[in-house]
Design a protein around this motif. Structure first.
Motif, mmCIF file in Angstrom:
data_model
loop_
_atom_site.group_PDB
_atom_site.id
_atom_site.type_symbol
_atom_site.label_atom_id
_atom_site.label_comp_id
_atom_site.label_asym_id
_atom_site.label_seq_id
_atom_site.Cartn_x
_atom_site.Cartn_y
_atom_site.Cartn_z
ATOM 1 N N VAL A 263 -3.732 17.226 -7.551
ATOM 2 C CA VAL A 263 -5.011 16.994 -7.645
ATOM 3 C C VAL A 263 -5.583 17.283 -9.185
ATOM 4 C CG1 VAL A 263 -7.478 17.541 -7.080
ATOM 5 C CG2 VAL A 263 -5.573 17.641 -5.421
ATOM 6 N N GLY A 264 -5.927 16.234 -9.928
ATOM 7 C CA GLY A 264 -6.355 16.014 -11.251
ATOM 8 C C GLY A 264 -6.810 14.864 -11.451
ATOM 9 N N PRO A 265 -7.239 14.431 -12.779
ATOM 10 C CA PRO A 265 -7.445 12.948 -13.249
ATOM 11 C C PRO A 265 -6.719 11.913 -12.745
ATOM 12 C CG PRO A 265 -7.423 14.637 -15.218
ATOM 13 C CD PRO A 265 -6.815 15.184 -13.941
ATOM 14 N N THR A 266 -5.342 12.064 -12.875
ATOM 15 C CA THR A 266 -4.578 10.586 -12.476
ATOM 16 C C THR A 266 -4.603 10.493 -10.761
ATOM 17 O OG1 THR A 266 -2.870 11.309 -13.976
ATOM 18 C CG2 THR A 266 -2.235 9.962 -12.611
ATOM 19 N N PHE A 267 -4.500 11.757 -10.225
ATOM 20 C CA PHE A 267 -5.068 11.620 -8.816
ATOM 21 C C PHE A 267 -6.380 10.813 -8.251
ATOM 22 C CE2 PHE A 267 -6.759 13.393 -4.776
ATOM 23 C CZ PHE A 267 -6.026 13.074 -3.914
ATOM 24 N N GLU A 268 -7.233 11.326 -9.046
ATOM 25 C CA GLU A 268 -8.615 10.664 -8.794
ATOM 26 C C GLU A 268 -8.535 9.345 -9.252
ATOM 27 O OE1 GLU A 268 -11.023 11.900 -7.163
ATOM 28 O OE2 GLU A 268 -10.098 14.045 -7.129
ATOM 29 N N SER B 144 0.848 -1.219 -0.141
ATOM 30 C CA SER B 144 0.106 0.035 0.080
ATOM 31 C C SER B 144 0.507 1.218 0.038
ATOM 32 C CB SER B 144 -0.960 0.146 1.176
ATOM 33 O OG SER B 144 -0.083 0.309 2.323
ATOM 34 N N VAL B 145 2.134 1.397 0.353
ATOM 35 C CA VAL B 145 2.977 2.395 0.495
ATOM 36 C C VAL B 145 3.083 3.058 -0.722
ATOM 37 C CG1 VAL B 145 5.372 3.088 0.873
ATOM 38 C CG2 VAL B 145 4.381 1.324 2.349
ATOM 39 N N PRO B 146 3.458 2.602 -2.111
ATOM 40 C CA PRO B 146 3.614 3.192 -3.020
ATOM 41 C C PRO B 146 2.453 3.986 -3.654
ATOM 42 C CG PRO B 146 3.882 0.847 -3.774
ATOM 43 C CD PRO B 146 3.817 1.131 -1.982
ATOM 44 N N VAL B 147 1.109 3.247 -3.097
ATOM 45 C CA VAL B 147 -0.154 3.930 -3.646
ATOM 46 C C VAL B 147 -0.188 5.229 -2.860
ATOM 47 C CG1 VAL B 147 -2.615 3.504 -3.820
ATOM 48 C CG2 VAL B 147 -1.026 1.361 -4.248
ATOM 49 N N VAL B 148 -0.225 5.200 -1.567
ATOM 50 C CA VAL B 148 -0.370 6.193 -0.553
ATOM 51 C C VAL B 148 0.785 7.379 -0.756
ATOM 52 C CG1 VAL B 148 -0.080 7.135 1.730
ATOM 53 C CG2 VAL B 148 -1.243 4.728 1.492
ATOM 54 N N LEU C 197 -3.163 1.720 5.712
ATOM 55 C CA LEU C 197 -2.424 2.468 6.563
ATOM 56 C C LEU C 197 -2.866 2.761 7.898
ATOM 57 C CD1 LEU C 197 0.081 4.647 6.890
ATOM 58 C CD2 LEU C 197 -1.332 6.272 5.387
ATOM 59 N N TYR C 198 -4.279 3.217 7.664
ATOM 60 C CA TYR C 198 -4.714 3.439 9.028
ATOM 61 C C TYR C 198 -5.048 2.147 9.972
ATOM 62 C CZ TYR C 198 -5.833 8.377 7.870
ATOM 63 O OH TYR C 198 -5.501 9.665 7.633
ATOM 64 N N GLY D 171 -6.474 3.385 -4.153
ATOM 65 C CA GLY D 171 -6.319 4.452 -3.129
ATOM 66 C C GLY D 171 -7.064 4.487 -1.746
ATOM 67 N N TYR D 172 -8.369 4.215 -1.909
ATOM 68 C CA TYR D 172 -8.994 4.209 -0.646
ATOM 69 C C TYR D 172 -8.675 2.938 0.130
ATOM 70 C CZ TYR D 172 -12.499 7.534 -2.663
ATOM 71 O OH TYR D 172 -12.947 8.798 -3.255
#
Length: 414
Positions: free
Chosen positions: A266-271, A254-258, A285-286, A278-279
């Motif tokens: 913030v933009g299309p790639t981020f979303e 999960s580290v590289p995704v976070v 992580l939590y 990502g979720y």
């Protein structure tokens, strides 16, 4: 990032009692609600380095909801597993949830749909404060209503997450009651997989970003992640996370995704990253954070941080703060501390910092009033629906944790 400490384990006799209330988790809850408040009360326009850093930190505040989800899944699954097989299992669980969640929630609905619409004009509030969609909110379906109308209620915009949790609470006890220990582990893993597949499928289909954010099947992985941690720490032979070495690799994966979510603008790639894996990565992580919170000793810096008076106080009153802070922010922005914020020496950062203090302080103050005049009296009725004494759990091989007290609670709603 390891889910299991690499150091020697303490004797089983000194392992934490997971069925007890760990005060450190109140601190986790307090951190979660402060993240959300920080996110919703940021109205900064300052483009200095300090301003951009503040915006960047505030931008991560939306993940406070995911921390709530993980903590709720962890606590509720643990409570269900320990109460499993006891008399009145379902009745007691649902009545205790009812007493914790419903009274304040429906009081908030009464104010939002019966009082504020008639006062909106006088207070200068949003003209969208009407009775539209009231039935959806009454039935805890506000997340689907939000998706349908493609907007958020100006006062009740935060309750979509409460709807997801309530829908989870309706189903989860029956599933936990029906499965064995191994079945519960598989149930949690399958639920996580379903959420990921649902989000990927909707993304490929071209569904809106909102759909993967508020639809229950797309967000239940965070709740199941907390449940998976709760079950792993209750291994019947006391092996704890040692019995699930794959969880450590999942945490590292999960580290590289976070990190991608941290560095991507913030933009299309981020979303795209956020709404697919990502979720889930944030939930992992939590989950690690919750594990570390219950695993570290009292003298550890993390334990000291999570048991500071500030976090414990905000954690205790987090449910009311969560419901109150958004409408309070709207009122403050349109009355006393109007936005755009006033500038001091060419910057609105000082006024933003003041706004944080005022918004968080008033939210806490109103939450204290709610607790003392309303909530704590409703919670006394829980005594009529007690959980029986759970069987002595198998010792969990973990570092010594905080001394346990009597449990209760869930993130924000328990």
């Amino acid at each position: 990032m390891s889910l299991n400490s690499g150091r020697g384990d303490v004797p089983a006799a000194h392992a934490p009692r997971l069925q007890g209330h760990l005060p450190v988790l109140d601190g986790v809850r307090g951190l979660a609600v402060l993240l959300v408040v920080f996110f919703h009360t940021t109205h900064l326009s300052d483009q200095s380095v300090a301003g951009r850093v503040t915006w960047w930190l505030a931008g991560a505040g939306w993940t406070g909801v995911d921390l709530f989800f993980v903590l709720s899944g962890f606590l509720i699954t643990g409570i269900l597993w320990e109460a499993k097989g006891q008399p009145y299992f379902f009745r007691n669980f649902y009545m205790r949830r009812f007493l914790r969640i419903f009274p304040l929630y429906y009081l908030a609905l009464a104010v939002s749909f019966l009082v504020l619409p008639s006062l909106a004009g006088r207070l200068g509030l949003d003209e969208r404060i009407t009775t539209d969609g009231a039935v959806w909110y009454l039935l805890y379906l506000s997340n689907f209503y939000q998706l349908w109308v493609d907007t958020t209620h100006p006062i009740l915009g935060v309750v979509w997450s409460l709807a997801i949790e309530e829908q989870f609470y309706i189903v989860w006890p029956f599933l936990i009651a029906a499965v064995s220990y191994r079945g519960a582990i598989r149930l949690c893993v399958a639920t996580i997989a379903v959420a990921i597949l649902a989000r990927v499928g909707l993304t490929l289909y071209g569904a809106s970003i909102e759909s993967t954010y508020v639809v229950t099947c797309c967000r239940v992985d965070s709740l199941a992640m907390g449940g998976l941690l709760a079950m792993a720490l209750r291994h019947p032979e006391g092996l704890g996370l040692k019995a699930f070495p794959w969880m450590r690799w999942a945490a590292w994966a999960s580290v590289p995704v976070v990190l991608a979510l941290v560095v991507l603008p913030v933009g299309p790639t981020f979303e795209l990253v956020k709404r697919t894996g990502g979720y889930t990565a944030i939930a992992v992580l939590y989950a690690v954070c919750v594990y570390k919170a219950v695993a570290v000793s009292k003298g550890h810096v993390l334990h000291r941080f999570l048991t500071t008076r500030l976090l414990l106080t905000f954690g205790k009153y987090s449910y009311a703060i969560y419901l109150i802070h958004s409408p309070l922010d709207a009122i403050l922005r349109r009355t006393v501390l109007k936005t755009p914020l006033k500038t001091v020496a060419g910057s609105d950062l000082p006024m933003q910092l003041l706004f944080y203090v005022v918004a968080a302080g008033l939210s806490l103050g109103l939450a204290l009033v709610s607790w003392n005049l309303f909530e704590k009296h409703m919670l006394k009725l829980k005594d009529y629906f007690p959980y029986g004494r759970p069987p002595a759990p198998a010792p969990v091989s973990l570092p010594e944790s905080a001394q346990a007290e009597r449990p209760e609670g869930s993130a924000r709603v328990a």
